[in-house]
Design an enzyme around this catalytic site. Structure first.
Site, PDB file in Angstrom:
ATOM      1  N   ASP A 170      79.120  30.718  12.447  1.00 45.02           N
ATOM      2  CA  ASP A 170      77.986  29.000  12.527  1.00 45.02           C
ATOM      3  C   ASP A 170      77.617  28.624  13.399  1.00 45.02           C
ATOM      4  O   ASP A 170      78.519  29.048  14.204  1.00 45.02           O
ATOM      5  CB  ASP A 170      78.071  28.584  11.399  1.00 45.02           C
ATOM      6  CG  ASP A 170      79.151  27.133  11.397  1.00 45.02           C
ATOM      7  OD1 ASP A 170      79.585  26.785  12.142  1.00 45.02           O
ATOM      8  OD2 ASP A 170      78.955  27.475  10.563  1.00 45.02           O
TER       9      ASP A 170
ATOM     10  N   LYS B 231      87.476  27.119   8.377  1.00 42.87           N
ATOM     11  CA  LYS B 231      86.296  26.493   9.214  1.00 42.87           C
ATOM     12  C   LYS B 231      86.622  25.971  10.482  1.00 42.87           C
ATOM     13  O   LYS B 231      87.257  24.514  10.775  1.00 42.87           O
ATOM     14  CB  LYS B 231      85.574  26.487   8.309  1.00 42.87           C
ATOM     15  CG  LYS B 231      83.646  25.542   9.378  1.00 42.87           C
ATOM     16  CD  LYS B 231      83.013  25.345   7.827  1.00 42.87           C
ATOM     17  CE  LYS B 231      81.880  25.089   8.092  1.00 42.87           C
ATOM     18  NZ  LYS B 231      81.326  24.169   8.558  1.00 42.87           N
TER      19      LYS B 231
ATOM     20  N   SER C 180      79.676  21.663  -0.222  1.00 46.17           N
ATOM     21  CA  SER C 180      80.328  20.759   0.492  1.00 46.17           C
ATOM     22  C   SER C 180      81.557  20.051  -0.476  1.00 46.17           C
ATOM     23  O   SER C 180      80.832  19.476  -1.258  1.00 46.17           O
ATOM     24  CB  SER C 180      79.624  19.752   0.934  1.00 46.17           C
ATOM     25  OG  SER C 180      80.794  18.978   2.038  1.00 46.17           O
TER      26      SER C 180
ATOM     27  N   GLN D 290      84.004  25.096  -0.216  1.00 46.21           N
ATOM     28  CA  GLN D 290      84.993  23.715   0.915  1.00 46.21           C
ATOM     29  C   GLN D 290      85.340  22.910   0.931  1.00 46.21           C
ATOM     30  O   GLN D 290      84.939  21.868   0.391  1.00 46.21           O
ATOM     31  CB  GLN D 290      83.423  23.802   2.143  1.00 46.21           C
ATOM     32  CG  GLN D 290      83.666  23.306   3.328  1.00 46.21           C
ATOM     33  CD  GLN D 290      83.580  21.337   3.668  1.00 46.21           C
ATOM     34  OE1 GLN D 290      82.170  21.279   3.214  1.00 46.21           O
ATOM     35  NE2 GLN D 290      84.428  20.712   4.321  1.00 46.21           N
TER      36      GLN D 290
ATOM     37  N   THR E 149      87.504  23.094   6.354  1.00 43.18           N
ATOM     38  CA  THR E 149      87.346  23.379   7.476  1.00 43.18           C
ATOM     39  C   THR E 149      88.715  21.885   8.138  1.00 43.18           C
ATOM     40  O   THR E 149      88.634  20.790   7.667  1.00 43.18           O
ATOM     41  CB  THR E 149      85.816  21.817   7.434  1.00 43.18           C
ATOM     42  OG1 THR E 149      84.980  22.487   6.155  1.00 43.18           O
ATOM     43  CG2 THR E 149      85.101  21.525   8.239  1.00 43.18           C
TER      44      THR E 149
ATOM     45  N   ARG F 112      71.933  23.621   9.741  1.00 40.90           N
ATOM     46  CA  ARG F 112      70.388  22.870   9.565  1.00 40.90           C
ATOM     47  C   ARG F 112      69.007  24.102   9.262  1.00 40.90           C
ATOM     48  O   ARG F 112      68.512  22.897   8.611  1.00 40.90           O
ATOM     49  CB  ARG F 112      70.337  22.878  11.305  1.00 40.90           C
ATOM     50  CG  ARG F 112      71.507  21.623  11.156  1.00 40.90           C
ATOM     51  CD  ARG F 112      70.964  21.012  12.798  1.00 40.90           C
ATOM     52  NE  ARG F 112      72.201  20.168  13.195  1.00 40.90           N
ATOM     53  CZ  ARG F 112      72.792  19.313  14.261  1.00 40.90           C
ATOM     54  NH1 ARG F 112      73.407  21.124  14.608  1.00 40.90           N
ATOM     55  NH2 ARG F 112      73.617  18.960  14.786  1.00 40.90           N
TER      56      ARG F 112
ATOM     57  N   GLY G  11      74.576  27.196  15.371  1.00 41.62           N
ATOM     58  CA  GLY G  11      73.117  27.847  16.506  1.00 41.62           C
ATOM     59  C   GLY G  11      72.250  28.967  15.294  1.00 41.62           C
ATOM     60  O   GLY G  11      71.200  29.482  16.390  1.00 41.62           O
TER      61      GLY G  11
ATOM     62  N   ARG H 222      78.489  18.302  16.228  1.00 45.09           N
ATOM     63  CA  ARG H 222      78.536  17.686  15.667  1.00 45.09           C
ATOM     64  C   ARG H 222      79.710  16.471  15.696  1.00 45.09           C
ATOM     65  O   ARG H 222      80.068  15.688  15.810  1.00 45.09           O
ATOM     66  CB  ARG H 222      77.817  17.307  14.596  1.00 45.09           C
ATOM     67  CG  ARG H 222      76.944  18.165  13.832  1.00 45.09           C
ATOM     68  CD  ARG H 222      76.617  18.718  12.634  1.00 45.09           C
ATOM     69  NE  ARG H 222      77.185  17.142  11.216  1.00 45.09           N
ATOM     70  CZ  ARG H 222      75.734  16.457  11.761  1.00 45.09           C
ATOM     71  NH1 ARG H 222      74.286  16.274  12.077  1.00 45.09           N
ATOM     72  NH2 ARG H 222      75.664  15.688  10.326  1.00 45.09           N
TER      73      ARG H 222
ATOM     74  N   HIS I 271      80.926  23.411  14.442  1.00 42.72           N
ATOM     75  CA  HIS I 271      80.385  21.781  13.166  1.00 42.72           C
ATOM     76  C   HIS I 271      78.474  21.984  13.613  1.00 42.72           C
ATOM     77  O   HIS I 271      78.528  20.503  13.433  1.00 42.72           O
ATOM     78  CB  HIS I 271      81.012  21.144  13.558  1.00 42.72           C
ATOM     79  CG  HIS I 271      81.086  20.245  12.415  1.00 42.72           C
ATOM     80  ND1 HIS I 271      82.346  20.674  10.809  1.00 42.72           N
ATOM     81  CD2 HIS I 271      80.072  19.706  11.016  1.00 42.72           C
ATOM     82  CE1 HIS I 271      82.011  19.592  10.148  1.00 42.72           C
ATOM     83  NE2 HIS I 271      80.788  19.290   9.705  1.00 42.72           N
TER      84      HIS I 271
ATOM     85  N   ARG J 190      79.094  10.058  17.251  1.00 40.51           N
ATOM     86  CA  ARG J 190      77.523  10.131  16.988  1.00 40.51           C
ATOM     87  C   ARG J 190      76.492   9.329  17.242  1.00 40.51           C
ATOM     88  O   ARG J 190      76.282   8.900  16.430  1.00 40.51           O
ATOM     89  CB  ARG J 190      77.048  11.296  15.639  1.00 40.51           C
ATOM     90  CG  ARG J 190      78.598  12.417  15.270  1.00 40.51           C
ATOM     91  CD  ARG J 190      78.186  12.689  13.869  1.00 40.51           C
ATOM     92  NE  ARG J 190      79.427  14.037  13.969  1.00 40.51           N
ATOM     93  CZ  ARG J 190      79.154  14.428  12.168  1.00 40.51           C
ATOM     94  NH1 ARG J 190      78.633  14.096  10.781  1.00 40.51           N
ATOM     95  NH2 ARG J 190      79.958  15.379  12.249  1.00 40.51           N
TER      96      ARG J 190
ATOM     97  N   TYR K 263      87.210  19.232   3.013  1.00 41.39           N
ATOM     98  CA  TYR K 263      87.718  18.660   3.090  1.00 41.39           C
ATOM     99  C   TYR K 263      88.849  17.918   3.186  1.00 41.39           C
ATOM    100  O   TYR K 263      88.821  17.262   1.666  1.00 41.39           O
ATOM    101  CB  TYR K 263      86.214  17.304   3.381  1.00 41.39           C
ATOM    102  CG  TYR K 263      85.608  17.879   4.354  1.00 41.39           C
ATOM    103  CD1 TYR K 263      85.690  18.369   5.739  1.00 41.39           C
ATOM    104  CD2 TYR K 263      84.469  16.963   4.159  1.00 41.39           C
ATOM    105  CE1 TYR K 263      85.122  17.977   6.561  1.00 41.39           C
ATOM    106  CE2 TYR K 263      83.372  17.569   5.132  1.00 41.39           C
ATOM    107  CZ  TYR K 263      83.502  18.207   6.371  1.00 41.39           C
ATOM    108  OH  TYR K 263      82.815  17.877   7.070  1.00 41.39           O
TER     109      TYR K 263
HETATM  110  C1  LIG Z   1      73.538  16.987   7.754  1.00 41.04           C
HETATM  111  C2  LIG Z   1      75.598  18.102   8.027  1.00 41.04           C
HETATM  112  C3  LIG Z   1      75.652  18.064   7.586  1.00 41.04           C
HETATM  113  C4  LIG Z   1      77.253  18.791   7.475  1.00 41.04           C
HETATM  114  N1  LIG Z   1      78.582  18.759   6.223  1.00 41.04           N
HETATM  115  C5  LIG Z   1      79.401  19.734   6.557  1.00 41.04           C
HETATM  116  C6  LIG Z   1      80.503  19.796   5.934  1.00 41.04           C
HETATM  117  O1  LIG Z   1      80.516  19.315   4.594  1.00 41.04           O
HETATM  118  N2  LIG Z   1      81.456  19.986   5.455  1.00 41.04           N
HETATM  119  C7  LIG Z   1      81.128  21.582   7.013  1.00 41.04           C
HETATM  120  O2  LIG Z   1      82.306  22.282   6.578  1.00 41.04           O
HETATM  121  N3  LIG Z   1      80.178  21.209   7.298  1.00 41.04           N
HETATM  122  C8  LIG Z   1      79.005  20.156   7.924  1.00 41.04           C
HETATM  123  N4  LIG Z   1      78.377  20.447   8.968  1.00 41.04           N
HETATM  124  C9  LIG Z   1      78.409  21.795   8.973  1.00 41.04           C
HETATM  125  C10 LIG Z   1      77.724  23.263   8.867  1.00 41.04           C
HETATM  126  O3  LIG Z   1      78.585  23.119   7.672  1.00 41.04           O
HETATM  127  C11 LIG Z   1      77.883  24.195   9.808  1.00 41.04           C
HETATM  128  O4  LIG Z   1      78.549  24.430  10.335  1.00 41.04           O
HETATM  129  C12 LIG Z   1      76.757  23.517  11.444  1.00 41.04           C
HETATM  130  O5  LIG Z   1      75.732  23.210  11.148  1.00 41.04           O
HETATM  131  C13 LIG Z   1      76.536  24.892  11.919  1.00 41.04           C
HETATM  132  O6  LIG Z   1      75.241  24.892  12.943  1.00 41.04           O
HETATM  133  P1  LIG Z   1      73.744  24.705  13.229  1.00 41.04           P
HETATM  134  O7  LIG Z   1      72.835  24.169  11.926  1.00 41.04           O
HETATM  135  O8  LIG Z   1      73.126  23.881  14.166  1.00 41.04           O
HETATM  136  O9  LIG Z   1      73.553  26.167  13.062  1.00 41.04           O
HETATM  137  C14 LIG Z   1      77.284  19.901   8.130  1.00 41.04           C
HETATM  138  C15 LIG Z   1      76.109  20.591   8.731  1.00 41.04           C
HETATM  139  C16 LIG Z   1      74.792  19.014   9.874  1.00 41.04           C
HETATM  140  C17 LIG Z   1      73.820  19.719  10.470  1.00 41.04           C
END
Ligand SMILES: Cc1cc2nc3c(=O)[nH]c(=O)nc-3n(C[C@H](O)[C@H](O)[C@H](O)COP(=O)(O)O)c2cc1C
Length: 387
Positions: free
Chosen positions: A315, A260, A127, A149, A177, A339, A317, A287, A284, A186, A151
């Site tokens: 991704d 993404k 990230s 990745q 992303t 996660r 789940g 989120r 995401h 959140r 941002y």
């Molecule tokens: C704590 C946390 C931080 C994350 N940070 C980023 C990030 O910096 N960049 C990004 O593209 N996705 C980020 N994500 C999303 C993940 O890449 C992914 O899309 C998402 O967690 C998938 O869901 P799952 O963990 O429930 O399977 C983050 C997710 C979590 C849980």
């Protein structure tokens, strides 16, 4: 038997010497254990989702609506889970999703994850919001495969600088992303008034960047730190971006580019039209948009629309080998796990992440074999029924 499923035998054999796995092998149990280990703030940050968290729940229940149909007498003695995705060979169709601010889970954060990824050969997607610089993580990752990745920041020169640094540090594909140009509502974070970035965590790539430093008049010190953080806030995301802007990325990144956050087949078609090399069907992890479509439900329409033209990844789940098999059957070429490895990191550092990755791969291989499937290419819709 392939090496991936051998992890099962390794565990049973160690049991003969009374050695048990340090973490559960049912990865759905890790969240509850991590809650006991982490601060309330760090746990809320990783486990939390947008709003009432209904999207996160939908992501999980969508997997239950698809059931795998076991098939018999198909000679699955020779199995090979390896795939090549956008020029990157990997032992199984699994990548480590980008997760920011990993030092709130474990002091070694992304460095531990980079080492665990390299040990398994699975690609790490780093990230932009990492707690260590992309150069430091590349060093920890060594010869391991790695993607970067982005941002996409408002400052175009900063974007170019990040891309140039990523290229120089050996990141071979770019994941952009799109769903987080601003952070969602959140409640777990809001209720604790906790945003790691404002505490200086997850900004390492920015603070180390020459263009960022130039913009604030020099390196970040105690004296200008608040100003640096404000500059970060102002630049983190760009809500004005449109499809036309993708040409800019193409100009500045000569490797594969993956978008993404795609959930609609029309957006996937636009990605292809814009010359992108792949999409990650992702929400995401729930989120960003509360009350949204489950990511797994978004996958088949996207795969139908563009799967023959571009690389479709998935991704949101994924927790088990069966989840991965279902995503492959519904059109993904590989999945990003997120996660579960963050919980592994929280509970066991590098070894915890390795445990999670090995469990997932072994579970996937055994699930596939018992469903009569020897390779990811054989995992098609025929393997599933809808509940
Ligand atoms: C704590 C946390 C931080 C994350 N940070 C980023 C990030 O910096 N960049 C990004 O593209 N996705 C980020 N994500 C999303 C993940 O890449 C992914 O899309 C998402 O967690 C998938 O869901 P799952 O963990 O429930 O399977 C983050 C997710 C979590 C849980």
């Amino acid at each position: 038997m392939s090496a991936l499923a051998d992890f099962q035998n390794e565990i049973y054999l160690k049991g003969l010497g009374d050695v048990l796995p340090e973490l559960p092998t049912d990865l759905t149990r890790l969240e509850a254990l991590a809650e006991r280990r982490l601060s309330a703030q760090a746990f809320g940050y990783v486990a939390g989702s947008a709003g009432s968290e209904s999207t996160a729940r939908a992501n999980r229940t969508a997997f239950d609506r698809w059931r795998i149909v076991p098939r018999m007498l198909r000679d699955v003695s020779e199995r090979d889970l390896s795939v090549e995705i956008l020029g990157t060979p990997m032992p199984a169709p699994v990548l480590l999703a980008p997760i920011g601010v990993q030092s709130i889970f474990h002091p070694e954060g992304e460095l531990a994850v980079a080492r665990a990824a390299a040990a398994t050969g699975l690609p790490m997607v780093l990230s932009t919001a990492a707690s260590f610089t992309l150069e430091e993580v590349a060093e920890a990752n060594g010869a391991g495969p790695r993607w970067y990745q982005l941002y996409w920041p408002k400052d175009r020169d900063l974007a170019v600088s990040l891309l140039e640094r990523a290229k120089a540090a050996g990141y071979t594909a770019l994941v952009v992303t799109l769903d987080t140009f601003t952070l969602a509502w959140r409640p777990r974070d809001l209720d604790q008034a906790y945003l790691p970035f404002l505490r200086g965590i997850g900004v390492a790539n920015y603070f180390a960047d020459p263009v960022f430093q130039q913009a604030i008049g020099g390196p970040v010190t105690a004296a200008n730190r608040d100003m640096a953080l404000l500059h970060w806030v102002a630049n983190f995301g760009d809500p004005s971006l449109t499809w036309d802007d993708l040409a800019f990325l193409r100009e500045h990144w000569d490797g594969p580019i993956v978008l993404k956050g795609i959930q609609h087949p029309d957006d996937a078609r636009r990605a292809v039209d814009a010359g992108m090399d792949g999409v990650v069907v992702s929400n995401h992890g729930g989120r960003q948009v509360d009350g949204a479509i489950a990511s797994l439900d978004a996958l088949p329409p996207v795969a139908d629309a563009v799967g023959h033209q571009t690389t479709v990844l998935f991704d949101s789940g994924v927790r088990t080998g069966a989840d991965i098999a279902k995503a492959l059957a519904l059109g993904a070429k590989a999945v990003l796990v997120a996660r579960p490895y963050a919980y592994g990191l929280a509970l066991g550092g590098e070894a915890g992440v390795r445990h999670v990755l090995r469990c997932l791969q072994a579970d996937l291989e055994l699930t596939m074999a018992l469903a009569g499937l020897r390779t990811p290419a054989e995992v098609t819709l025929d393997a599933l029924v809808r509940d």
